[in-house]
Structure formats: C-alpha cells, structure tokens
Design an enzyme around this catalytic site. Structure first.
Site, PDB file in Angstrom:
ATOM      1  CG  HIS A 234       3.042  -0.949 -12.004  1.00  0.00           C
ATOM      2  ND1 HIS A 234       3.325  -0.273 -13.167  1.00  0.00           N
ATOM      3  CD2 HIS A 234       4.241  -1.288 -11.485  1.00  0.00           C
ATOM      4  CE1 HIS A 234       4.636  -0.179 -13.319  1.00  0.00           C
ATOM      5  NE2 HIS A 234       5.221  -0.808 -12.316  1.00  0.00           N
TER       6      HIS A 234
ATOM      7  CE  LYS B 118      14.410   5.249 -15.380  1.00  0.00           C
ATOM      8  NZ  LYS B 118      14.523   3.880 -15.229  1.00  0.00           N
TER       9      LYS B 118
ATOM     10  NE  ARG C 239       9.066  -6.987 -13.590  1.00  0.00           N
ATOM     11  CZ  ARG C 239       9.654  -6.159 -14.440  1.00  0.00           C
ATOM     12  NH1 ARG C 239       9.092  -5.924 -15.594  1.00  0.00           N
ATOM     13  NH2 ARG C 239      10.784  -5.566 -14.129  1.00  0.00           N
TER      14      ARG C 239
ATOM     15  CB  SER D 296       7.129   1.464 -17.098  1.00  0.00           C
ATOM     16  OG  SER D 296       6.289   1.295 -15.982  1.00  0.00           O
TER      17      SER D 296
END
Lengths: 171, 171, 171, 171, 171, 171
Positions: B18, B42, B91, B129
C-alpha cells in the site's frame, strides 16, 4: 542427507486428488510428511485427529509417508523436520494465484525452503474437499472420489448429523 | 483545478505494498486522499481510527497525502472531495477481475469518475493485509513487509490477544 | 421429446444479467426451469419464496419459463424434470473456473446431463447480486441493473432494515 | 508543470475501443500523445503515416491530443516528451498479464515513468484491431466498431486487395 | 539412485530468471541437465551451440549442472538420462496454462516422468528472453536482467546485425 | 423447426477432444454441422478436403452430424444453414478469453445466433491439434489422442514429409 518433503493442507477430508499427489511425491522424495493443519478459521467437519488417522489409513502402503498435525508457521514445521521442500498440488488458475502468493511469502520467511508444484491428475481436476462433503451430505455417489476409509467416515459423519446441518445446498 | 485522486481500501493494516502505491500516486496527483472504509463485513483487527492513524504516520512525509475514514458510496466520496480519479493497486489476475467489476459498477454509477490502476512493485506482489496479520499472529518476521508504525501496532495487538484468537493457522 | 433446460442459482435477487440469460435460454429451449436454491450457506436477503415470486414476475411474458425452489442434488432435480441440459451464464474468468469444476463434478454424478454455458451480455458483465444489494443498501441508483419488481422489493427490504444492517460498506 | 501522458500502440487501425480510452485520458491529463509504433514485427495493414493520420482525424475535436509515429524505447519516447505517465487500456485477463510484464520491464528501465491502466468501456470489450480487420475483409458491418474515418479507410483498403489476400477466415 | 532433473527450454538467450531457477534446482537435485531445444519453429537469435555455451559459462560454478542440446521428445530425453523429473519455472497465469497442458501431455506419454514447477523469484517476474532481446536491440540497459556472458553476447550480436533486423519495436 | 447447431474450427486434424464435443452436441441438437475453415492464416497440415473427409469418417455413426468446408463470416454460414446456435468446446482459461471475445463479436454481428460453450471431457484437457501433430512428427504414441482414421492419416502424412519439415521441436 535424506530428501524430505512436506505436503501441507487441511485435508477435511482427504480426496483421491490428494492421494494422487501423495503417491507421486512418495516416488520423488525419500520421505513425505503430510502436515495436517490443526486449527482452521472455518469449523472443520473432521477433527485434526480424525483427519490424520484417515490419511494414515489411506497411505499405509507407502512406507515413506507419514501424517502429522501441525500448527504455527509452515516454514518452521518444515525446518524442524529437516525438509527443504514444500509440495503443493495445482488444479486450476485460481489455485495457482493463491499458491503463488503463499509460496512467495514463505520464500520471504525462509529462503532455504523451496515450494514445488505438482500437477493433479486430470481425472481429479474437479475434486475438492468441499465438493466431496457436499456430495456426501446429499447422499451422492462417492465412488472414485475419495479413499475407501474416507467414504466410510463421511457416511458415518453425515448419518449422525442433525437435520439442520443437512440443509445446505450444492451451489 | 487541482488533480485529486482517491485511494480506497480497508487497510487492516496498511502494508509496504500500500505504501508503495501511495508514494507512486503522490508523485502523479496534486492531492491523494486515502479513503479508509469504516465498516467492513468482516470484523477488522484495527478500528477505523487506528487504521487512519497508522496511515497518517506512514505518510507523514508526503505533504499532499491525507487519510480519512469513509462510509457510503465510494463515488459519492470521490465527488464530495472534487476527485475525478479512483486509484487501485493491482497485484494479480484475481485482483484484476474483482477490480474490473467494481470499476465497471462505479462507472455505471458515476461516469465522471475514472478508475486508474497502478502496478504494485514486484517486491510486494505477495503482500496482503491478511498474510501480514497471519505472520504477525505467528510471531514471524515483519521486516520489509509493513511500515514501522504498523509493525509496532501489530506486535502490540497480538501481545494483547487472548490465546483462542491466536489459534488460527497459515493455510 | 421436449428440450428442457434447468437454470440454477440463488438469485438473491435476480439481476438484469440473470434476466438476459433467461431470455436467451427461452429462445433456445422448449422449456426453461429456473431452479432457485432453497437453502444457502450464507443468510439470503430474500426468502426462497420471495426469490421465486420475483423471478415469476420478471419472466411473466416468457410462456416457456417457470421458477421453482429446489434443494438436494442439482442433477437429481434435472433428471426429475426430464431435463438433459443445465444452463449457466458466464461473466468472467473466475466464474469460469468455479463453473468448470462444478460442471465436471456434475458430469461425474450424471453423465447424461450436459452443462451449457451462455455468455452474459457485455452490458451486464459487472452485475452481480451482491453488488446490486450493496448499491441498494447505499440508496444508489438501481436503474438498468435489476428488473422493476426487484428494484421495488430491494427498496422495501432496505427501508425495513434496522440501522446496524446498513452499516456494511462497498469494498 | 503540465501533466503529459503517452498512449502507445500499433493502432492498425484504431477502433472505437481506442477512441474511448483516448477520450477518457484527454479528460485526465493536460496533454495526451498517441505514440504509434512505426515498425511492427508483423506486416501492418496501414502504414504508420496512415495510422497517424487516421488517429489525428479521429481526435481532431480533442485539442490536447496529438498522434505521432515512434520507434525505439517507449520509455525514452516518454522522457523525451516530458511525460511521466504511460496509459494502457485493459480489456481482459490475457491483456493484463502481458501488460503487467511490459509495465514491470518499463519500470525497471525507467523508474520515473509510471504505467497507468484504464478500463475499456464494456461495450468495447470484444473489439480488437485484428477482429475489425477480419470483419472488414469479409465485408461485415463496421458500424459502432471503428471511427468513421477508419471505416472509410478499411473499405478502401480491402476494395484494393487482390483476391488471395481476402482468403483468410474468421476463426 | 541419483535424483536427476531435466530443465528444458529454448534459452534464446538465458536470463537471470532462468539462472535463478537453475540455482534453486541445483540445490534440490543430485544432478540438473539443462536441455536446450535444437530447432525452434521460430528463427532463434543464437544457435543451439551458442545457447549451450552461454548456459555452461553461466553455470560453471554449479558442479552438478550441465547443459546439452536436444531434439526429439522431451520425455525420451529424460528417460535416456535416467531422469524422473522435469523442472519448469512459472511466472504468470499464461505460463501456467500452457505448461499445464504440456505437463498433462507429457504425463500421457510417460507416466513415470513427473513435471515439477518452481516459482521464479519475484524480481524476475517480468523477464523473458524476448523482452531481453528487445531491450538489447534498442541498446537498453541489461544490468540485472541477464548473466554477464549473455550481456556480452547480446551486445556483440546486435552490433553485427544489419539495420533491417533492428527495425522491430517494443510493443 | 429443427434445432441446428454449427461447430466451427480448423480441425487440423480432429482430436478425440473434438470427437467428444461432437458426440455431446449430437445428443442435444437435431442436427450438428461441423464447419471446417477452408483457409487458415497459417499453413494447415491437411487440406480442407482431407479435414472434412477425416471428420466424416470419424462421425459416420452419428446420423445427425455432417462436416462441410466453409469460408466467409461464421454467422452468415450459421444463418444460411438455419442454425441459431454456435457450439464451442472449452478447455482452459486462455480458450475462454479468446472465445469470449469472438462470441461477443459474433453477437454484435448477428444477435439472433447464440454461442453455447461445452466443457471438454477432463481426459482431453491437454489435447490440441498442434500437440497431436507434434507427437505424430516425433513418432510418439497417438493411442487415445485421435480417432483411428486421423492416426492413420497422420502417420501417412509424416512418412511423406521431407526431413526439413520434421525439424521442429516440442517446446
């Protein structure tokens, strides 16, 4: 120095696709250790002890293969067992991308441990533990999908399940 | 008219991937606003206030970058800030497909806001993450994976976690 | 013998992408039965009865199309209705991989039932039930995304939702 | 300092998908330079002069857009024009992978030049220069596929082609 | 029985990505034989003798690695050398799909020879022989892209090329 | 009105994967017409007459299947034969993307003709005409790869080939 490979997964339960990868790996390495993840974020159908026992029964004729529970970092487990290879089976592009990221992360954590990918047999491309559980839950035919011991265990497990656990659906 | 870009995400927590995208964006646009999603479906590890604070500390040397919590429609947030560009880092192919659908949906909702994709640095391709949280939970080495402030916060967070929250496993 | 096709899904709710696939299928087959999965592992927004009713209203002008709830094995449902074809719409590569595995599994279970894939219209590539629910929750514009009956039902559903159910966020 | 973007390609010929990307880019940057590759490994249908002229005619109403032939390294062309951005349009996963590798290679050669990806409009997802040439060769309908000037040029080009050049086939 | 692996390719020329895969394989196997395809359908830049020599120079410090020309069936070459493993490096999804098909075809032809896939280093993801040739042709910087011997050979090769062979273009 | 499907391709030569798709299609449609592309951009190994004859021999027991040469626009061929369906077999993601673009292009040209995709059998996933030709050229085992008539024709074709045509290599 013996050539030791780790084959990690949740194996909830083992399928014939897993058994095929294990048999291929057992011909390539002096020793193969199946690392059965103890705690998964999702609730497993079989306990880690059941999953290890089913793999041991499935692999009883492969003398260089063992199954063990594991938790913690996979690369630590590999190093602790003197293994310099992690084995993964590939079925599809989506597998590949996820495994690619995991392999790069593991290489960052342990450059001395290499991840090797084996191609699953074409006959097993559609197999996954979750599809197998779904078919078992709906009383579908498990022939040629899972090892015999796993078929017996799946039948027993779903015979014991209360009705509300049987209400999910094949997507 | 200043050229303003929004960089949205949950940043739970921010990684060096990031940070790399933010640094690239800060060189291309007059102003970059990091839009930190307040409520995720979540349960996040860090509160939105913690995530914003970690990003602000990470970007304190980039004078044209700010971080803010947001909820509601991303395109409304963009318009409300006078931004005509949404920045996303890519990515992998699976990223691409999801982001493609989100970008087409956002274009339907706001044809005047354009989504631009930046390539993450090759060094950060395996970073996410969730992988970072997993490594932190297992006490793995976070060097080169996250900004210093995030490493400190992750260590503090997992030192405080009760045992049962540490029982998950690297897949 | 009439040529019958099954179009399975959860349709929570039906989108214009689904409606497009249904219209194409209705021109190719003597009869199309929309099989609405009764129980999904995730909590649906609309009950199966609501989902069936919305599809019936959407398809009321297509005289060879019906919608029915179903549970159990999809291939059993197909055989029970005399259908030798399962229809699936494809949008993207990730769809394709999942559907590929499901189609191979279903072929294993029922070699006499063939899965056929239709291409979704390019205008609907970004549409999914979950994106539509997200836009509805945020009071976004539903024009051209869902059939009129579904738009009305979504507005009613979210007007009734308590605040805490509205707190999720467009990723 | 003006914000200049390079949009490179072979444009043999430009399609409405290219025109859509150019229009989007012209709204985001102070100046857009279309870099038309002079020499392609495969024999182009239109000379580089023809391709530049067709783009100039197509973009004549966008005052901040120009088209120029180029050869040599793309990053040198970008630097020579004071551009720090290369624009690429994305349609599909296969595009993405190739462009991903080219962007990483260009970043290696010139870290100061950033590649940004724009999403092609959903209406143009199936468009490519080679499909357009194929349809023109078979006298198919070019409406909504290419700018008017390109349609005229394609008709003229194929009217002049000897029969043996018309004998290929839409796969 | 020694554990022998074949690493096949055209290596026209070898890149640092190839060298990275060779170094990884040399740590996992008793012996690695690089099988350099003699005749490619496309005209190679370097003769098979040149390609073998460049690989031998690159690998001179790895005592268990050799390079040899080969033609005919790869599985016959593997069997003829007592190898039960074929090594392939993976960079991207498109690699994966092609290699998947080749591996399945080779398994059909020789079930006793297993194809194993290694992940290329993230630093080399964008590297391919064709990109390297293109950069060399345009006099771009080859540092960190190819082994030293290959850089020298590329410079010599392109210095000798007549102008018309230099007229292609980086896409 | 009979339900007619077109199955287009170059079939140079037909494989068991093609034969599998044809057999599946013949059970779903009243009539299947195999459209064998006359002129391909690359030089075919078998003439269009040979390819049609091999398909006719392969399909002689399927009374509702015929094979014909075709050139021009596929959608014109479909309409000229009263067919509203084009059948394509899918093996892999790369197939899917290309076929997706062709299907969208054909839908633009002829909205009344629908492209339907069938899944190739898992046993044939690795099969392609070019792999089969390569194996034949190298005198590899063709059992289970192609229909008998095609195996005979391939053997005859390569026995007649001058040496320089045999010099290519399995990549």
């Amino acid at each position: 120095m013996p050539n030791i490979a780790i084959y990690p997964g949740s194996f909830d339960p083992a399928t014939n696709g897993h058994a095929d990868v294990i048999a291929r790996a057992s011909r390539l390495f002096d020793r193969v250790i199946i690392a059965v993840g103890r705690n998964s974020q999702k609730q497993p159908l079989f306990s880690v002890e059941e999953r290890v026992a089913l793999l041991q029964e499935t692999c009883q004729n492969m003398t260089n293969v063992t199954a063990e529970p594991f938790d913690g970092m996979l690369v630590d487990f590999a190093r602790g067992n003197g293994a310099k290879v992690i084995i993964k089976g590939l079925r599809a592009v989506s597998d590949f991308e996820y495994e690619f990221q995991m392999a790069l992360a593991n290489r960052h954590l342990a450059p001395d441990v290499e991840t090797l990918f084996l191609m699953t047999s074409a006959h097993h491309l559609y197999l996954s533990s979750s599809i197998v559980k779904e078919i078992a839950r709906l009383n579908g035919d498990l022939t040629a999908l899972v090892p015999d011991a796993v078929a017996v265990a799946l039948r027993a497990k779903f015979a014991l399940q209360p009705d509300e656990l049987r209400s999910e659906r094949l997507p």
